[in-house]
Write an enzyme that holds these catalytic residues in place. Structure first.
Site, PDB file in Angstrom:
ATOM      1  N   ARG A 194       0.403  -5.622  11.276  1.00  0.00           N
ATOM      2  CA  ARG A 194       0.792  -6.531  10.078  1.00  0.00           C
ATOM      3  C   ARG A 194       2.362  -7.167  10.028  1.00  0.00           C
ATOM      4  O   ARG A 194       2.802  -8.128  10.134  1.00  0.00           O
ATOM      5  CB  ARG A 194       0.621  -5.995   8.731  1.00  0.00           C
ATOM      6  CG  ARG A 194      -1.229  -5.685   8.434  1.00  0.00           C
ATOM      7  CD  ARG A 194      -1.573  -4.719   7.378  1.00  0.00           C
ATOM      8  NE  ARG A 194      -1.153  -5.457   6.203  1.00  0.00           N
ATOM      9  CZ  ARG A 194      -1.158  -4.959   4.728  1.00  0.00           C
ATOM     10  NH1 ARG A 194      -1.536  -3.762   4.723  1.00  0.00           N
ATOM     11  NH2 ARG A 194      -0.784  -5.687   3.778  1.00  0.00           N
ATOM     12  N   ILE A 204      -6.380   3.996   8.591  1.00  0.00           N
ATOM     13  CA  ILE A 204      -6.183   2.544   8.436  1.00  0.00           C
ATOM     14  C   ILE A 204      -6.030   2.031   7.071  1.00  0.00           C
ATOM     15  O   ILE A 204      -6.395   2.778   6.035  1.00  0.00           O
ATOM     16  CB  ILE A 204      -7.389   1.668   9.190  1.00  0.00           C
ATOM     17  CG1 ILE A 204      -8.597   2.149   8.560  1.00  0.00           C
ATOM     18  CG2 ILE A 204      -7.192   2.156  10.509  1.00  0.00           C
ATOM     19  CD1 ILE A 204      -9.934   1.560   9.237  1.00  0.00           C
ATOM     20  N   ASP A 205      -5.167   0.921   6.612  1.00  0.00           N
ATOM     21  CA  ASP A 205      -4.999   0.369   5.436  1.00  0.00           C
ATOM     22  C   ASP A 205      -6.238   0.275   4.748  1.00  0.00           C
ATOM     23  O   ASP A 205      -7.308   0.254   5.265  1.00  0.00           O
ATOM     24  CB  ASP A 205      -4.155  -0.766   5.472  1.00  0.00           C
ATOM     25  CG  ASP A 205      -2.713  -0.654   6.162  1.00  0.00           C
ATOM     26  OD1 ASP A 205      -2.364   0.602   6.245  1.00  0.00           O
ATOM     27  OD2 ASP A 205      -2.415  -1.589   6.690  1.00  0.00           O
ATOM     28  N   LYS A 206      -6.114   0.565   3.139  1.00  0.00           N
ATOM     29  CA  LYS A 206      -7.303   0.344   2.414  1.00  0.00           C
ATOM     30  C   LYS A 206      -8.004  -0.903   2.638  1.00  0.00           C
ATOM     31  O   LYS A 206      -9.397  -1.110   2.601  1.00  0.00           O
ATOM     32  CB  LYS A 206      -6.827   0.257   1.087  1.00  0.00           C
ATOM     33  CG  LYS A 206      -7.764  -0.210  -0.100  1.00  0.00           C
ATOM     34  CD  LYS A 206      -7.113  -0.563  -1.435  1.00  0.00           C
ATOM     35  CE  LYS A 206      -8.372  -0.713  -2.685  1.00  0.00           C
ATOM     36  NZ  LYS A 206      -7.614  -1.096  -3.674  1.00  0.00           N
TER      37      LYS A 206
END
Length: 340
Positions: free
Chosen positions: A261, A141-143
């Site tokens: 997103r 998962i993104d930062k």
């Protein structure tokens, strides 16, 4: 370096990568994506020599040799970073990742990553399939997205988990705060390419995703190239009169980079705080009053991996985990609820 010889079985799929994925023994722990990389690297040989095209035709009874390189030694440094552990056994570990933590080392983020923390916690027992920089990592998962992810500690677990993610059988549900609302009567929303509605007001976004034509750090929606991607979104609460923001549950059928997103932004429902895909747009002061400032200045995409479910890749037992909203998203949600 080890060498594995497999024979194409009866009634094989019509392309090499799929056929090999079915033919290799389970204990080899070779996922289709891993096989695709080996093919591209020239590590697979067939009746006519080296094959570099995963779409190459195959036939029953053909023998293929797969040169499997030894796992690269992990030289990423262990770091004693506290972890929130939802589950752990000898084969896997489920982590509740905080926002701000990168999953694996990359240029610009060589330290302080989840992998650094896992190496300190697990030693070098993580699966080697992911390679030197991302041992054990099955998905990410993104930062600046918080929440749940599973990491493989054994090769057999890595193979089994990768198969579930590839088959889209793992359950992943995210909670997000977004601009706008989901309204089945919204002509703009219904007219957006790739957007449809399912029973119960569920929004479905279907497209292909690939790198943006001019910004290599972004993904973009396409319909003629890229990787197939499907996101479903269900509005849980809406805020403002008229409503200008919502709490939404997003479900991933596929798991592409930045998928939620970019899909939500494509539908005109960008996530609050998202600096890349337009979620930092100006909130309505007239509707939200003083909360508009908190919405406009939220420092990250308001996205949380709240639910993760899968079958244990070794025991077969179903596992499911839930993570509450982190404090920052919860605080903004509470403020939005006061507007209502």
């Amino acid at each position: 370096m080890s060498n594995l010889v497999v024979t194409i079985p009866a009634n094989p799929p019509d392309r090499l990568d799929k056929a090999l994925a079915l033919a290799v023994p389970e204990e080899a722990a070779l996922s289709r994506s891993r096989l695709s990389r080996l093919i591209a690297d020239g590590a697979v040989s067939g009746p006519d020599g080296i094959v570099r095209d995963g779409k190459a035709r195959v036939a029953e009874g053909q023998d293929y040799s797969i040169a499997i390189p030894d796992p690269e030694p992990v030289d990423t440094r262990p770091e004693a970073i506290p972890l929130s552990i939802a589950f752990e056994d000898e084969d896997l570990i489920v982590i509740d990742k905080p926002a701000g933590m990168v999953v694996h080392p990359a240029p610009g983020s060589p330290r302080g990553t989840l992998v650094n923390a896992l190496l300190a916690h697990c030693g070098h027992t993580l699966s080697g399939i992911g390679g030197e920089k991302r041992p054990g990592i099955v998905h990410r998962i993104d930062k600046d997205t918080s929440g749940l992810l599973v990491v493989a500690k054994s090769d057999r677990a890595h193979h089994g988990l990768a198969a579930q993610f590839e088959a889209h059988s793992a359950q992943r549900r995210y909670l997000a705060l977004a601009h706008g609302v989901i309204d089945g009567a919204d002509a703009r929303l219904r007219g957006t390419p790739g957007v449809t509605f399912e029973e119960g007001g569920m929004l479905k976004i279907t497209s292909r995703l690939a790198r943006h034509a001019t910004d290599r750090q972004r993904q973009a929606v396409y319909f003629d190239k890229g990787r197939h991607a499907v996101t479903r979104a269900r509005m849980l609460e809406r805020f403002g009169t008229p409503p200008v923001a919502m709490l939404v549950e997003c479900r991933l059928e596929t798991g592409r980079t930045h998928q939620i997103r970019v899909h939500m932004a494509h539908a005109g429902l960008g996530l609050i705080g998202d600096p890349v895909y337009g979620g930092a747009r100006k909130a309505s002061v007239k509707v939200l009053g003083p909360v508009a400032e908190a919405v406009a200045t939220f420092p990250r995409q308001a996205l949380h991996a709240a639910h993760l479910g899968f079958d244990h890749p070794v025991t077969g037992l179903p596992l499911a985990f839930d993570s509450p909203l982190p404090a920052d998203i919860q605080a903004l949600l509470d403020q939005l609820r006061e507007v209502v």
